[in-house]
Design a protein around this motif. Structure first.
Motif, PDB file in Angstrom:
ATOM      1  N   CYS A 108      21.281  68.987  59.491  1.00 12.74           N
ATOM      2  CA  CYS A 108      20.943  67.805  58.928  1.00 12.74           C
ATOM      3  C   CYS A 108      20.441  66.919  60.105  1.00 12.74           C
ATOM      4  O   CYS A 108      21.351  66.626  60.958  1.00 12.74           O
ATOM      5  CB  CYS A 108      22.280  67.274  58.396  1.00 12.74           C
ATOM      6  N   PRO A 109      19.329  66.051  59.942  1.00 16.34           N
ATOM      7  CA  PRO A 109      18.917  65.394  61.206  1.00 16.34           C
ATOM      8  C   PRO A 109      19.875  64.114  61.398  1.00 16.34           C
ATOM      9  O   PRO A 109      20.091  63.949  62.746  1.00 16.34           O
ATOM     10  CB  PRO A 109      17.461  64.831  60.699  1.00 16.34           C
ATOM     11  N   PHE A 110      20.578  63.722  60.346  1.00 21.11           N
ATOM     12  CA  PHE A 110      21.489  62.465  60.636  1.00 21.11           C
ATOM     13  C   PHE A 110      22.546  62.955  61.391  1.00 21.11           C
ATOM     14  O   PHE A 110      23.019  62.113  62.369  1.00 21.11           O
ATOM     15  CB  PHE A 110      21.733  61.804  59.541  1.00 21.11           C
ATOM     16  N   LEU A 222      10.298  63.920  56.961  1.00 20.32           N
ATOM     17  CA  LEU A 222       9.262  65.339  56.897  1.00 20.32           C
ATOM     18  C   LEU A 222       9.733  66.479  57.372  1.00 20.32           C
ATOM     19  O   LEU A 222       9.293  67.478  57.404  1.00 20.32           O
ATOM     20  CB  LEU A 222       8.159  64.652  57.890  1.00 20.32           C
ATOM     21  N   LEU A 223      11.247  66.488  57.912  1.00 19.88           N
ATOM     22  CA  LEU A 223      11.586  67.706  58.598  1.00 19.88           C
ATOM     23  C   LEU A 223      12.013  68.658  57.531  1.00 19.88           C
ATOM     24  O   LEU A 223      11.752  69.949  57.654  1.00 19.88           O
ATOM     25  CB  LEU A 223      13.105  67.425  59.373  1.00 19.88           C
ATOM     26  N   TYR A 224      12.700  68.232  56.357  1.00 19.38           N
ATOM     27  CA  TYR A 224      12.914  69.141  55.195  1.00 19.38           C
ATOM     28  C   TYR A 224      12.018  69.658  54.728  1.00 19.38           C
ATOM     29  O   TYR A 224      11.755  71.300  54.681  1.00 19.38           O
ATOM     30  CB  TYR A 224      13.934  68.900  54.241  1.00 19.38           C
ATOM     31  N   PRO A 225      10.627  68.909  54.332  1.00 15.02           N
ATOM     32  CA  PRO A 225       9.603  69.627  53.938  1.00 15.02           C
ATOM     33  C   PRO A 225       8.826  70.684  54.688  1.00 15.02           C
ATOM     34  O   PRO A 225       8.397  71.592  54.453  1.00 15.02           O
ATOM     35  CB  PRO A 225       8.706  68.544  53.679  1.00 15.02           C
ATOM     36  N   ASN A 226       9.126  70.694  55.966  1.00 12.04           N
ATOM     37  CA  ASN A 226       8.421  71.272  57.076  1.00 12.04           C
ATOM     38  C   ASN A 226       9.295  72.683  57.302  1.00 12.04           C
ATOM     39  O   ASN A 226       9.007  73.616  57.516  1.00 12.04           O
ATOM     40  CB  ASN A 226       8.385  70.606  58.376  1.00 12.04           C
ATOM     41  N   LEU A 227      10.544  72.412  56.901  1.00 10.30           N
ATOM     42  CA  LEU A 227      11.588  73.493  57.147  1.00 10.30           C
ATOM     43  C   LEU A 227      11.513  74.430  55.781  1.00 10.30           C
ATOM     44  O   LEU A 227      11.699  75.736  56.142  1.00 10.30           O
ATOM     45  CB  LEU A 227      12.930  72.975  57.435  1.00 10.30           C
ATOM     46  N   ILE A 328      16.145  70.970  64.524  1.00 11.46           N
ATOM     47  CA  ILE A 328      15.445  72.143  64.232  1.00 11.46           C
ATOM     48  C   ILE A 328      15.114  73.138  65.320  1.00 11.46           C
ATOM     49  O   ILE A 328      14.000  73.754  65.130  1.00 11.46           O
ATOM     50  CB  ILE A 328      13.988  71.543  63.227  1.00 11.46           C
ATOM     51  N   GLN A 329      15.880  73.173  66.195  1.00 12.93           N
ATOM     52  CA  GLN A 329      15.840  73.935  67.492  1.00 12.93           C
ATOM     53  C   GLN A 329      15.857  75.003  67.123  1.00 12.93           C
ATOM     54  O   GLN A 329      16.584  75.648  66.342  1.00 12.93           O
ATOM     55  CB  GLN A 329      17.128  73.560  68.602  1.00 12.93           C
ATOM     56  N   GLY A 330      15.107  76.059  67.733  1.00 11.90           N
ATOM     57  CA  GLY A 330      14.986  77.412  67.384  1.00 11.90           C
ATOM     58  C   GLY A 330      14.077  77.802  66.394  1.00 11.90           C
ATOM     59  O   GLY A 330      14.036  79.082  66.192  1.00 11.90           O
ATOM     60  N   THR A 331      13.563  76.808  65.527  1.00 13.66           N
ATOM     61  CA  THR A 331      12.650  77.241  64.621  1.00 13.66           C
ATOM     62  C   THR A 331      11.253  77.066  64.906  1.00 13.66           C
ATOM     63  O   THR A 331      10.844  76.472  66.079  1.00 13.66           O
ATOM     64  CB  THR A 331      12.959  76.109  63.333  1.00 13.66           C
ATOM     65  N   ASP A 332      10.267  77.758  64.194  1.00 10.70           N
ATOM     66  CA  ASP A 332       8.874  77.805  64.539  1.00 10.70           C
ATOM     67  C   ASP A 332       8.273  76.205  64.300  1.00 10.70           C
ATOM     68  O   ASP A 332       7.569  76.147  65.177  1.00 10.70           O
ATOM     69  CB  ASP A 332       7.984  78.631  63.257  1.00 10.70           C
ATOM     70  N   VAL A 333       8.937  75.340  63.538  1.00 12.00           N
ATOM     71  CA  VAL A 333       8.454  74.197  63.270  1.00 12.00           C
ATOM     72  C   VAL A 333       8.649  73.250  64.893  1.00 12.00           C
ATOM     73  O   VAL A 333       7.668  72.603  65.236  1.00 12.00           O
ATOM     74  CB  VAL A 333       9.102  73.425  62.260  1.00 12.00           C
ATOM     75  N   GLN A 334       9.825  73.370  65.448  1.00 12.79           N
ATOM     76  CA  GLN A 334      10.041  72.942  66.618  1.00 12.79           C
ATOM     77  C   GLN A 334       9.005  73.332  67.686  1.00 12.79           C
ATOM     78  O   GLN A 334       8.532  72.500  68.522  1.00 12.79           O
ATOM     79  CB  GLN A 334      11.440  72.694  66.888  1.00 12.79           C
ATOM     80  N   ALA A 335       8.908  74.492  67.985  1.00 19.37           N
ATOM     81  CA  ALA A 335       8.192  75.089  68.801  1.00 19.37           C
ATOM     82  C   ALA A 335       6.859  74.969  68.719  1.00 19.37           C
ATOM     83  O   ALA A 335       6.399  74.520  69.817  1.00 19.37           O
ATOM     84  CB  ALA A 335       8.591  76.707  68.693  1.00 19.37           C
TER      85      ALA A 335
END
Length: 356
Positions: A108-110, A222-227, A328-335
């Motif tokens: 959860c980003p919050f 936008l974080l959940y649609p990307n995850l 989202i650390q450790g995900t391809d999105v963040q990388a």
């Protein structure tokens, strides 16, 4: 809880449904069910970052029996001009007397922007992972079933301060003497005393509030649609539950199986609501805002401009943006986004280095 039982009943049927029929059933689930099952911060999107809770002491029936005070935050505004209002009702305490219990979802980003503040301020806290299907861990909170939710346990005064929502948690903690002292102690150890951060600059500066609202209303959307652009990607996003010791094997299976489909559908609804065609392009575009701010600051301000705050220490806005991205650390999105944005990546590392 009716909706939670509805979800678990669906999970029991996992073995007899094919993937296609399973998905077709879940597509019929209302948004109400999705929100009830997960509430992974989506319901917080668009929430005003300036809504600061006032603090009111109440003695519950159980508190009368045990002698324990329960301090509860409501949703009315409180002017920051009185950041230490509780000092008149409680005895002075230190960080050693207090511990924060933070009820959260790991992705959860919050929740993560709340933890970024706790880490930065060096406050003692314990994260309690909430089962998004049953929310059993929130059984003590009858009127609020969302995350993040925090209890501040004070051993010296035998009180519990309850704070609801990411911004309300942070702003409520900033009303506590022991939190202010922890921050001031941190800043006093800095190299540049001539431009030492103040509480007002840290929390109420126009720039700080601007980037908090940006995190709440633009970045987090936008974080959940990307995850979760697909069911398989959503399933991978829920892999974090494997490391939660408090969950049984069946609970982990249920959360990953049921939760991944529900989150995928929720993310799809977010895309539709905000007219998002390509979620990755939309995220990259939104991230250009802090990148440009950092680039402009480096060009036009002193050499100590390292953060969105414009100075040598991050403010709450920096921590909000950082926290959402750390979620989202450790995900391809963040990388991928940090690799594509070296200015953002350098800023991210600088903020990381300031956390205790």
């Amino acid at each position: 809880h009716h909706d939670a039982h509805f979800v678990l009943h669906a999970a029991w049927s996992w073995n007899v449904w094919s993937c296609n029929s399973y998905l077709s059933v879940w597509k019929k689930i209302s948004l109400k069910h999705i929100r009830t099952m997960l509430l992974l911060g989506v319901t917080h999107v668009g929430r005003s970052a300036l809504s600061v809770p006032s603090l009111k002491q109440v003695i519950s029936a159980s508190g009368r029996a045990t002698g324990k005070q329960h301090v509860v935050a409501n949703n009315t505004r409180l002017a920051f001009s009185s950041p230490r209002s509780l000092s008149t009702t409680t005895a002075p305490t230190t960080s050693a007397d207090n511990v924060v219990e933070l009820y959260q979802y790991q992705i959860c980003p919050f929740c993560n922007k709340t933890k970024a503040f706790l880490d930065y301020a060096g406050l003692p806290y314990k994260s309690v992972e909430v089962n998004p299907l049953t929310k059993k861990e929130l059984g003590w909170s009858k009127d609020y079933r969302k995350v993040p939710l925090a209890k501040v346990l004070n051993s010296a005064n035998d009180t519990e301060l309850v704070l609801k929502g990411s911004d309300e948690i942070v702003d409520g903690l900033l009303e506590q003497d022991w939190v202010v002292k922890s921050l001031e102690s941190k800043w006093s150890k800095g190299k540049d005393h001539s431009s030492m951060m103040t509480i007002e600059q840290f929390a109420q500066d126009e720039s700080a509030r601007k980037w908090i609202e940006y995190t709440n209303n633009e970045l987090s959307v936008l974080l959940y649609p990307n995850l979760c652009p697909s069911i398989s990607a959503s399933y991978q996003a829920f892999a974090y539950v494997n490391s939660v010791d408090a969950f049984t094997a069946w609970q982990k299976f249920s959360i990953k199986s049921v939760g991944s489909i529900a989150m995928y559908l929720a993310a799809s609804r977010v895309k539709k609501k905000h007219n998002i065609v390509n979620e990755r392009e939309a995220l990259e575009k939104v991230l250009q805002k802090p990148v440009k701010e950092l680039e402009n600051g480096s060009q036009h301000q002193a050499s100590n401009h390292q953060f969105l705050s414009g100075g040598s220490e991050p403010h709450l806005g920096d921590l909000a943006v950082f926290g959402a991205l750390r979620g989202i650390q450790g995900t391809d999105v963040q990388a991928s986004i940090l690799k594509a944005q070296p200015v953002l990546a350098a800023w991210y590392e600088r903020v990381q280095s300031t956390l205790k």
